[in-house]
Scaffold this active site. Structure first.
Site, PDB file in Angstrom:
ATOM      1  N   ASN A 117       4.194   5.146   4.674  1.00  0.00           N
ATOM      2  CA  ASN A 117       5.320   4.311   4.247  1.00  0.00           C
ATOM      3  C   ASN A 117       6.480   5.189   3.794  1.00  0.00           C
ATOM      4  O   ASN A 117       6.276   6.274   3.248  1.00  0.00           O
ATOM      5  CB  ASN A 117       4.888   3.343   3.147  1.00  0.00           C
ATOM      6  CG  ASN A 117       5.145   3.885   1.753  1.00  0.00           C
ATOM      7  OD1 ASN A 117       6.251   3.784   1.226  1.00  0.00           O
ATOM      8  ND2 ASN A 117       4.108   4.483   1.157  1.00  0.00           N
TER       9      ASN A 117
ATOM     10  N   PHE B 218      11.276   2.366  -2.742  1.00  0.00           N
ATOM     11  CA  PHE B 218      11.412   1.555  -3.956  1.00  0.00           C
ATOM     12  C   PHE B 218      12.306   0.332  -3.721  1.00  0.00           C
ATOM     13  O   PHE B 218      13.213   0.040  -4.518  1.00  0.00           O
ATOM     14  CB  PHE B 218      11.998   2.377  -5.109  1.00  0.00           C
ATOM     15  CG  PHE B 218      11.115   3.466  -5.650  1.00  0.00           C
ATOM     16  CD1 PHE B 218       9.780   3.571  -5.290  1.00  0.00           C
ATOM     17  CD2 PHE B 218      11.624   4.416  -6.526  1.00  0.00           C
ATOM     18  CE1 PHE B 218       8.972   4.581  -5.799  1.00  0.00           C
ATOM     19  CE2 PHE B 218      10.835   5.433  -7.048  1.00  0.00           C
ATOM     20  CZ  PHE B 218       9.513   5.519  -6.676  1.00  0.00           C
TER      21      PHE B 218
ATOM     22  N   SER C 186       6.658   9.623  -5.855  1.00  0.00           N
ATOM     23  CA  SER C 186       6.908   9.062  -4.527  1.00  0.00           C
ATOM     24  C   SER C 186       7.712  10.055  -3.697  1.00  0.00           C
ATOM     25  O   SER C 186       8.678  10.646  -4.196  1.00  0.00           O
ATOM     26  CB  SER C 186       7.676   7.748  -4.631  1.00  0.00           C
ATOM     27  OG  SER C 186       8.120   7.340  -3.344  1.00  0.00           O
TER      28      SER C 186
ATOM     29  N   ASN D 260       9.597   9.200  -1.243  1.00  0.00           N
ATOM     30  CA  ASN D 260      10.589   8.435  -0.492  1.00  0.00           C
ATOM     31  C   ASN D 260      11.914   8.210  -1.213  1.00  0.00           C
ATOM     32  O   ASN D 260      12.796   7.528  -0.701  1.00  0.00           O
ATOM     33  CB  ASN D 260       9.988   7.081  -0.092  1.00  0.00           C
ATOM     34  CG  ASN D 260       8.761   7.255   0.783  1.00  0.00           C
ATOM     35  OD1 ASN D 260       8.767   8.063   1.697  1.00  0.00           O
ATOM     36  ND2 ASN D 260       7.700   6.521   0.465  1.00  0.00           N
ATOM     37  N   THR D 261      12.058   8.775  -2.407  1.00  0.00           N
ATOM     38  CA  THR D 261      13.342   8.801  -3.109  1.00  0.00           C
ATOM     39  C   THR D 261      13.761  10.258  -3.230  1.00  0.00           C
ATOM     40  O   THR D 261      13.040  11.054  -3.846  1.00  0.00           O
ATOM     41  CB  THR D 261      13.229   8.164  -4.511  1.00  0.00           C
ATOM     42  OG1 THR D 261      12.914   6.778  -4.374  1.00  0.00           O
ATOM     43  CG2 THR D 261      14.528   8.307  -5.281  1.00  0.00           C
TER      44      THR D 261
ATOM     45  N   LYS E  44       2.238   9.071 -13.089  1.00  0.00           N
ATOM     46  CA  LYS E  44       1.588   9.128 -11.786  1.00  0.00           C
ATOM     47  C   LYS E  44       2.058  10.374 -11.046  1.00  0.00           C
ATOM     48  O   LYS E  44       3.263  10.601 -10.909  1.00  0.00           O
ATOM     49  CB  LYS E  44       1.911   7.878 -10.969  1.00  0.00           C
ATOM     50  CG  LYS E  44       1.135   7.798  -9.642  1.00  0.00           C
ATOM     51  CD  LYS E  44       1.281   6.429  -9.005  1.00  0.00           C
ATOM     52  CE  LYS E  44       0.400   6.298  -7.751  1.00  0.00           C
ATOM     53  NZ  LYS E  44       0.467   4.929  -7.184  1.00  0.00           N
TER      54      LYS E  44
ATOM     55  N   ASN F 223      -0.581   9.781  -5.890  1.00  0.00           N
ATOM     56  CA  ASN F 223       0.299   9.037  -5.010  1.00  0.00           C
ATOM     57  C   ASN F 223       0.024   9.448  -3.564  1.00  0.00           C
ATOM     58  O   ASN F 223      -0.989  10.084  -3.265  1.00  0.00           O
ATOM     59  CB  ASN F 223       1.761   9.310  -5.395  1.00  0.00           C
ATOM     60  CG  ASN F 223       2.686   8.137  -5.141  1.00  0.00           C
ATOM     61  OD1 ASN F 223       2.598   7.488  -4.097  1.00  0.00           O
ATOM     62  ND2 ASN F 223       3.579   7.860  -6.070  1.00  0.00           N
TER      63      ASN F 223
END
Length: 354
Positions: A116, A120, A181, A183-184, A219, A248
């Site tokens: 993915n 967010f 994450s 993805n940021t 996390k 994660n």
């Protein structure tokens, strides 16, 4: 039956479209009191031997749903009715944002994995706080996972997390700072101790100031070097955090850009868990996530030192009653081992380092 439905029907549709449809169905279930209670009675964990207590919160079973599914706190009660012991909503940011461009969710069926790069996508902390303030129709432990708003620069990250925490910590059974994450842009930089310390200190002040004192966890990513895992554990103990969620998604793969979850993450996630337990002992509550597929995986994580375990990708491939099935199997296993409570199994195979 579910495997046939998944193979012949669901996998032929866009992964994110199926995700949104599932969330909508569970949100509808959450608004149907009688059906919700009937399903909860049938499928939620009710065996006293499965009860866990972590950071002062009582969990009906050790297996919960990881963050990433219920991004806007829309369907936690529906999820709990299907057998999860807790639901972690989010990741939620202080300000609403659309996330990354689609397509951004990809199944790797042969590997039983998912990639993915959602970014967010959520409606923001205020909207989530309104949902979380509603009376819960069935018992459900809800954790709230918060992250950085994409447009906020790293220099303003602490204020951004604090803004989210102020709105959401009073509504949460526990709060999670997500700095892992992929993805940021730049988010994982915040895992460096010199940046993580002021961030966690500021959010902890907010969490400690809620009427019931909201437990705080952080996390982390599976891609941290071992010495950095140790440094985060030391920092968490020093600051008096309640726990760490490990791990994660990973960026160490050869597929689409984004974070990989599911079976390929299993070995590293277990390795990080064991390292954290060895470093921190029982001074932190450890929550293990990543590559959890069945009762054997949950049991192994508990023996290695996890008090709680989370899954998400395993649910995608295991079907709606995946968590309920695992909890029933864990009940039998606890008794087979002559234990009165699954809590007795926590850390049995762990080794503690100084």
């Amino acid at each position: 039956m579910y495997r046939l439905v998944f193979t012949q029907v669901l996998r032929r549709f866009d992964a994110e479209a199926v995700h949104h449809l599932t969330v909508s169905a569970l949100a509808l279930l959450a608004r149907l009191p009688l059906l919700k209670r009937l399903l909860h009675r049938a499928f939620a964990p009710h065996d006293p031997a499965l009860r866990m207590t972590a950071f002062g919160v009582h969990f009906p079973g050790p297996l919960g749903l990881a963050a990433g599914f219920d991004k806007d706190a829309a369907c936690a009660e529906g999820v709990a009715a299907l057998g999860f012991g807790h639901v972690e909503v989010g990741t939620i940011t202080a300000h609403g944002q659309p996330g990354n461009p689609r397509p951004r969710l990809f199944r790797l069926v042969r590997e039983r994995a998912v990639i993915n790069r959602m970014g967010f996508n959520n409606a923001g902390a205020a909207a989530a706080a309104r949902r979380l303030s509603r009376t819960r129709g069935v018992p459900v432990v809800i954790g709230v996972n918060i992250g950085k708003t994409k447009v906020v620069p790293e220099s303003e990250a602490v204020a951004d997390y604090v803004a989210a925490a102020r709105q959401l910590a009073p509504m949460a059974d526990y709060l999670v700072v997500n700095v892992s994450s992929p993805n940021t842009p730049g988010l994982r930089n915040l895992q460096a101790v010199e940046l993580l310390r002021p961030l966690l200190t500021a959010v902890k002040e907010v969490a400690d100031g809620t009427p019931r004192r909201t437990p705080l966890l952080v996390k982390i990513a599976p891609d941290l070097a071992d010495e950095d895992v140790d440094a985060v554990a030391d920092l968490a103990v020093e600051l008096g955090l309640d726990g760490i969620i490990a791990t994660n998604t990973t960026i160490r793969h050869g597929g689409e850009t984004g974070g990989l979850s599911g079976r390929p993450l299993k070995a590293r996630s277990l390795e990080v868990l064991r390292r954290l337990r060895g470093k921190a002992g029982d001074r932190l509550t450890l929550v293990s996530a990543g590559g959890v597929e069945d009762a054997d995986d949950v049991w192994e994580r508990i023996l290695a030192g996890a008090t709680l375990v989370q899954g998400y990708t395993g649910w995608i491939y295991g079907g709606p009653l995946w968590a309920s099935r695992i909890h029933r199997q864990l009940s039998r296993r606890v008794r087979r081992h002559g234990m009165s409570s699954i809590a007795e199994a926590v850390g049995r195979t762990a080794c503690t380092r100084s």
